[in-house]
Enzyme design. Structure first.
Site, PDB file in Angstrom:
ATOM      1  N   PHE A  84       0.814  -1.215   0.000  1.00  0.00           N
ATOM      2  CA  PHE A  84       0.000   0.000   0.000  1.00  0.00           C
ATOM      3  C   PHE A  84       0.850   1.269   0.000  1.00  0.00           C
ATOM      4  O   PHE A  84       0.384   2.328  -0.389  1.00  0.00           O
ATOM      5  CB  PHE A  84      -0.945   0.010   1.208  1.00  0.00           C
ATOM      6  CG  PHE A  84      -1.990  -1.061   1.116  1.00  0.00           C
ATOM      7  CD1 PHE A  84      -3.078  -0.924   0.277  1.00  0.00           C
ATOM      8  CD2 PHE A  84      -1.861  -2.235   1.841  1.00  0.00           C
ATOM      9  CE1 PHE A  84      -4.034  -1.917   0.165  1.00  0.00           C
ATOM     10  CE2 PHE A  84      -2.814  -3.241   1.748  1.00  0.00           C
ATOM     11  CZ  PHE A  84      -3.902  -3.082   0.906  1.00  0.00           C
ATOM     12  N   ASP A  85       2.097   1.157   0.449  1.00  0.00           N
ATOM     13  CA  ASP A  85       2.984   2.320   0.486  1.00  0.00           C
ATOM     14  C   ASP A  85       4.415   1.812   0.372  1.00  0.00           C
ATOM     15  O   ASP A  85       5.013   1.370   1.354  1.00  0.00           O
ATOM     16  CB  ASP A  85       2.795   3.108   1.787  1.00  0.00           C
ATOM     17  CG  ASP A  85       3.672   4.344   1.871  1.00  0.00           C
ATOM     18  OD1 ASP A  85       4.502   4.576   0.954  1.00  0.00           O
ATOM     19  OD2 ASP A  85       3.541   5.084   2.857  1.00  0.00           O
ATOM     20  N   SER A  86       4.959   1.878  -0.826  1.00  0.00           N
ATOM     21  CA  SER A  86       6.294   1.317  -1.083  1.00  0.00           C
ATOM     22  C   SER A  86       7.394   2.033  -0.308  1.00  0.00           C
ATOM     23  O   SER A  86       8.478   1.492  -0.128  1.00  0.00           O
ATOM     24  CB  SER A  86       6.599   1.340  -2.576  1.00  0.00           C
ATOM     25  OG  SER A  86       6.610   2.669  -3.053  1.00  0.00           O
TER      26      SER A  86
END
Length: 132
Positions: A84-86
């Site tokens: 969801f959030d690299s």
């Protein structure tokens, strides 16, 4: 276009919440103090380190971590956060470094997989902030 962006953000938020619920399903909710007592009491780790790390995880990952366990693994059951959030892992390390006034080298971060390992790493570095 704005409607599409809003829908996409909401959809991603719901997907993340579903994954969090799946991962933590059936687990007891613990206060920060109870989390410390259950997993770290007697290990020579200061309570403020454990409580601080859990708070940072909540803030950086944007979810309730009251059902977190010491054995939870960032490379396994918690790896979905990076979907969801690299950049979440980088932001997490920076937040921990700033909060505890320490430096975590990239190789150290890469070999830290569990919550327990992260707590131990930070605990070992507190008091010697510039150690590699």
């Amino acid at each position: 276009m704005t409607t599409t962006v809003v829908w996409s953000v909401r959809s991603e938020f719901r997907a993340k919440e579903r994954k969090v619920q799946e991962t933590f399903a059936g687990r007891e909710s613990l206060t920060p103090e109870a989390f410390y007592e259950r997993y770290f009491l007697g290990l020579g780790i200061a309570p403020e380190i454990v409580v601080g790390i859990r708070k940072i995880l909540e803030e950086q990952l944007g979810v309730d971590m009251s059902r977190l366990r010491a054995e939870d693994d960032f490379s396994k059951n918690l790896s979905f956060f990076w979907d969801f959030d690299s950049m979440a892992d980088v932001e997490l390390v920076i937040a921990i470094e700033e909060h505890f006034q320490i430096k975590i080298a990239d190789p150290e971060a890469e070999k830290t997989h569990t919550v327990s390992e992260l707590v131990q790493l930070v605990s070992n570095k507190v008091g010697r902030p510039n150690a590699p």
